[in-house]
Design a protein around this motif. Structure first.
Motif, short mmCIF file in Angstrom:
data_model
loop_
_atom_site.label_atom_id
_atom_site.label_comp_id
_atom_site.label_asym_id
_atom_site.label_seq_id
_atom_site.Cartn_x
_atom_site.Cartn_y
_atom_site.Cartn_z
N UNK A 5 0.88 -1.17 0.00
CA UNK A 5 0.00 0.00 0.00
C UNK A 5 0.91 1.22 0.00
N UNK A 6 0.71 2.14 -0.94
CA UNK A 6 1.58 3.31 -0.99
C UNK A 6 0.76 4.58 -0.94
N UNK A 7 1.37 5.64 -0.42
CA UNK A 7 0.71 6.94 -0.35
C UNK A 7 1.64 7.96 -1.03
N UNK A 8 1.08 8.70 -1.96
CA UNK A 8 1.88 9.66 -2.71
C UNK A 8 1.24 11.03 -2.67
N UNK A 9 2.06 12.05 -2.75
CA UNK A 9 1.54 13.42 -2.80
C UNK A 9 1.74 13.92 -4.23
N UNK A 10 0.75 14.56 -4.78
CA UNK A 10 0.85 15.06 -6.14
C UNK A 10 -0.49 14.99 -6.83
N UNK B 178 -1.91 7.50 -13.63
CA UNK B 178 -1.44 7.18 -14.98
C UNK B 178 0.00 6.69 -14.98
N UNK B 179 0.83 7.37 -14.19
CA UNK B 179 2.25 7.02 -14.16
C UNK B 179 2.46 5.61 -13.65
N UNK B 180 1.71 5.25 -12.61
CA UNK B 180 1.91 3.92 -12.05
C UNK B 180 1.27 2.83 -12.91
N UNK B 181 0.11 3.19 -13.51
CA UNK B 181 -0.55 2.17 -14.34
C UNK B 181 0.28 1.85 -15.57
N UNK B 182 1.00 2.84 -16.05
CA UNK B 182 1.77 2.60 -17.28
C UNK B 182 3.12 1.96 -16.97
N UNK B 183 3.51 1.92 -15.71
CA UNK B 183 4.80 1.33 -15.35
C UNK B 183 4.72 -0.19 -15.45
N UNK B 184 5.63 -0.79 -16.18
CA UNK B 184 5.56 -2.24 -16.41
C UNK B 184 6.08 -3.04 -15.22
N UNK B 185 6.65 -2.36 -14.21
CA UNK B 185 7.13 -3.11 -13.05
C UNK B 185 6.00 -3.60 -12.17
N UNK B 186 4.80 -3.08 -12.41
CA UNK B 186 3.67 -3.46 -11.57
C UNK B 186 2.69 -4.31 -12.34
N UNK B 187 2.27 -5.41 -11.72
CA UNK B 187 1.28 -6.25 -12.40
C UNK B 187 -0.13 -5.69 -12.20
N UNK C 179 9.63 3.50 -5.58
CA UNK C 179 10.46 4.66 -5.29
C UNK C 179 10.95 5.31 -6.59
N UNK C 180 11.48 4.47 -7.51
CA UNK C 180 12.02 4.98 -8.77
C UNK C 180 10.96 5.75 -9.54
N UNK C 181 9.76 5.17 -9.59
CA UNK C 181 8.68 5.80 -10.32
C UNK C 181 8.37 7.17 -9.73
N UNK C 182 8.34 7.25 -8.41
CA UNK C 182 8.02 8.51 -7.75
C UNK C 182 9.08 9.56 -8.04
N UNK C 183 10.34 9.15 -8.00
CA UNK C 183 11.44 10.09 -8.26
C UNK C 183 11.38 10.60 -9.70
N UNK C 184 11.15 9.63 -10.60
CA UNK C 184 11.14 9.95 -12.03
C UNK C 184 10.08 11.01 -12.33
#
Lengths: 287, 366
Positions: free
Chosen positions: B228-233, B240-249, B279-284
């Motif tokens: 479970x993650x919590x992000x600010x933004x 969109x950013x996380x859904x498009x990331x292929x590291x996540x199923x 983490x990488x996705x958030x930084x990017x």
């Protein structure tokens, strides 16, 4: 066994039951003693016992109604049965405790014949015989009561059932002399016994075919016997019922006879009912 | 120490226990879990020799409970579901009776009872008649009874049932203390209790043993790599950013509890450390990462998953450790999870913080 015995004795005397039992027993005996000995100027104390016997209807249930039924209801039997004490030891401990309370009250009544001995000649043999007989008779009723209290977990049911059982045991002679002694009646009686055996087989095996086969074989044997050798059935039902005639056995003691066969009879009577009690408890573990 | 082999118990046609086998080693604390009517009490009653099994064997320290009951029973202290108390005895009288019953030598009785009453903290009620004690204290007296004779094995059937939260914690502490010197089997349907006290859990359902293992292993092996993650933004761009990331199923939106933040539940693909990917996705993308929390299945969830799934068996269980469970399975576990969370919350609500513990022992006496 000692632990159970000690606890039961303590229980009788920390609750009211022990005292009430003794008081009631001594009071009733005292009343009959006054009526039959003091007021009618008779030294025959042994007849007091014959009159007091009916009191077993109340006395026996009083001692035995809660012995095992209460354990089951309060779930304390779990403690007893999971402790390193065998079931026979548990049953025996409880039985001996009840018998001890009965014996204590019996010893207290010993004061009456002693009083009598100051004023007349008492028939020592008859009185001693009566005491022994009365003790054995009471012990037999307590064994029956203990068995009944192992069957139910309700004290009231246990008390009423013990009352009925003691009543039937006291009435055996009356019932037998009133009932018909004919062969056909005995055949019917044997038939009922055969049916009970078949039902017992069914109860244990839950197998309908086997039970029916057993019953048919029994019925066939009975019928063949009836037509071939009818004399067997003469008074059969009565003979069977007389096996439970505890009062007849007691009367021989009251006459001052120390009859070995009667002593053996009472001891085996007690042993059988204690055995039944053990079986009931063991059976419950398996079902 | 305790060996149970192919235990079967039939009540007429009803099978209460169907072929249960397990072993408990010396010093282990094993928790029996299962819904009501699963056969926990029946199994315990058979182990202690209160009732007999229809078939199967139980041996305690090598002594068969049927063939050598005296030796076997000497080694067991049993606290049944309803403590077997004689209500009109005082605590001391009762424990003395228990000592007599277990054949403790006369000279040893007094020091033993003093020691036990000290341990269970019932010394100050020792002269009281049991029927005047509160439920918590009755439970303790029951526990004290089980300890009489210092048996090596303790079998406790729902030792905390019907107690208030404070008493539950007290009894639990007593059990923890006892576990240092005893082999213990305890049953419960309060799962937090089992995970707090036991080092092994056996889950029983409908008379069958469905799972067994340490609380950690059970929850680990059933849970996927979920966080479970919590992000600010900005919410849209985060999703969109996380859904498009292929590291996540899978990426699911979760209920957002804090204004201006977005909560997600992500599951990584195998071979990638999901935490790093988050983490990488958030930084990017320049998001501020506020929280990463492992969504490990709690014991409650394992329990529900294992007991609600009709076809669940031990084989399925070991398969699922390989993380090869199919989609249908996942859906089901997600459903169970939400339900389990509720239950967990309820349990948490009814259990106060540990520090109440310090002030214990007083309310009860009244």
């Amino acid at each position: 066994m000692k632990a159970i015995y000690k606890r039961e004795i303590k229980m009788y005397f920390s609750s009211m039951i022990g005292y009430v039992f003794i008081a009631f027993f001594v009071l009733i005996t005292a009343v009959y003693f006054s009526l039959q000995n003091i007021l009618s100027l008779s030294p025959d104390f042994q007849y007091v016992f014959s009159s007091v016997i009916m009191m077993f209807l109340i006395l026996a249930p009083m001692l035995t109604m809660r012995l095992l039924s209460e354990e089951k209801k309060q779930k304390t039997d779990q403690m007893l049965l999971t402790s390193p004490v065998s079931i026979p030891a548990i049953v025996l401990g409880k039985y001996l405790a009840a018998v001890t309370v009965f014996l204590i009250s019996l010893v207290i009544t010993g004061i009456f014949p002693i009083i009598l001995s100051f004023f007349g000649t008492v028939a020592l043999a008859q009185i001693l015989g009566s005491y022994i007989g009365f003790f054995l008779l009471g012990s037999a009723f307590i064994a029956v009561g203990l068995w009944i209290s192992s069957i139910t977990d309700n004290q009231i049911v246990s008390a009423v059932a013990t009352f009925v059982a003691v009543f039937l045991l006291l009435m055996v002679e009356t019932i037998v002399s009133a009932a018909s002694g004919s062969e056909s009646f005995s055949l019917m009686f044997a038939g009922v016994i055969a049916l009970l055996i078949a039902l017992y087989v069914y109860y244990n095996t839950k197998n309908t075919e086997v039970s029916i086969t057993v019953f048919i074989i029994e019925a066939a044997v009975l019928l063949v016997l009836y037509f071939v050798k009818r004399s067997i059935f003469t008074g059969l039902a009565g003979k069977f019922a007389m096996m439970f005639a505890v009062l007849t056995r007691f009367n021989s003691f009251a006459m001052g006879l120390l009859d070995i066969s009667s002593i053996v009879y009472f001891i085996s009577f007690i042993a059988v009912f204690l055995y039944f009690t053990i079986r009931v408890i063991e059976k419950r573990r398996w079902s | 120490m305790i060996e149970v082999k192919n235990l079967v118990k039939n009540y007429g046609k009803y099978e209460a226990v169907k072929d249960i086998s397990f072993k408990v080693d010396t010093g282990e604390v094993v928790g029996f879990l299962g819904p009501n009517g699963a056969g926990k009490s029946t199994t315990m009653n058979i182990i202690t020799g209160y009732i007999s099994a229809s078939s199967g064997e139980v041996s305690i320290d090598g002594f068969d409970i049927l063939k050598n009951p005296k030796e076997a029973k000497k080694r067991i202290g049993y606290l049944p579901e309803i403590p077997p108390l004689y209500m009109d005895m005082t605590v001391t009288e009762y424990l003395n009776f228990a000592a007599d019953l277990k054949g403790v030598k006369k000279a040893e009785i007094k020091p033993m009872l003093d020691d036990i009453m000290e341990k269970i903290k019932i010394t100050h009620v020792s002269h009281k008649v049991i029927k005047n004690l509160s439920k918590g204290y009755r439970q303790r007296v029951g526990l004290a009874q089980a300890l009489v004779g210092y048996p090596e094995v303790l079998i406790l059937d729902e030792p905390t049932v019907g107690l208030d939260p404070k008493q539950i914690i007290e009894i639990r502490d007593v059990i923890k203390e006892l576990s240092k010197s005893h082999t213990i089997i305890l049953s419960s349907h309060i799962l937090s209790e089992v995970s707090a006290v036991c080092n092994r859990v056996i889950i029983i359902n409908k008379g069958r043993l469905v799972a067994s293992g340490t609380p950690d292993r059970l929850s680990e092996s059933l849970s996927q790599d979920r966080f479970k993650i919590k992000l600010k933004g900005d919410r849209e761009s985060i999703i969109n950013a996380y859904k498009s990331d292929s590291s996540f199923s899978t990426v699911e939106e979760s209920e957002t509890t804090e204004e201006g933040t977005t909560d997600l539940i992500v599951e990584g693909v195998s071979g990638v450390d999901t935490r790093e990917a988050v983490f990488d996705n958030a930084v990017k993308n320049g998001f501020k990462l506020l929280m990463i929390k492992s969504e490990k299945l709690s014991l409650e969830e394992v329990f529900l998953q294992v007991t609600e799934n009709e076809n669940f068996s031990l084989d399925d269980f070991s398969n699922s450790t390989a993380q090869s469970s199919d989609l249908a399975d996942n859906n089901e576990s997600a459903e169970n999870t939400s339900e389990a969370e509720e239950i967990e919350q309820v349990i948490e609500n009814t259990e106060p913080e540990k520090d109440i513990n310090e002030t214990n022992g007083e309310a009860d006496e009244k």
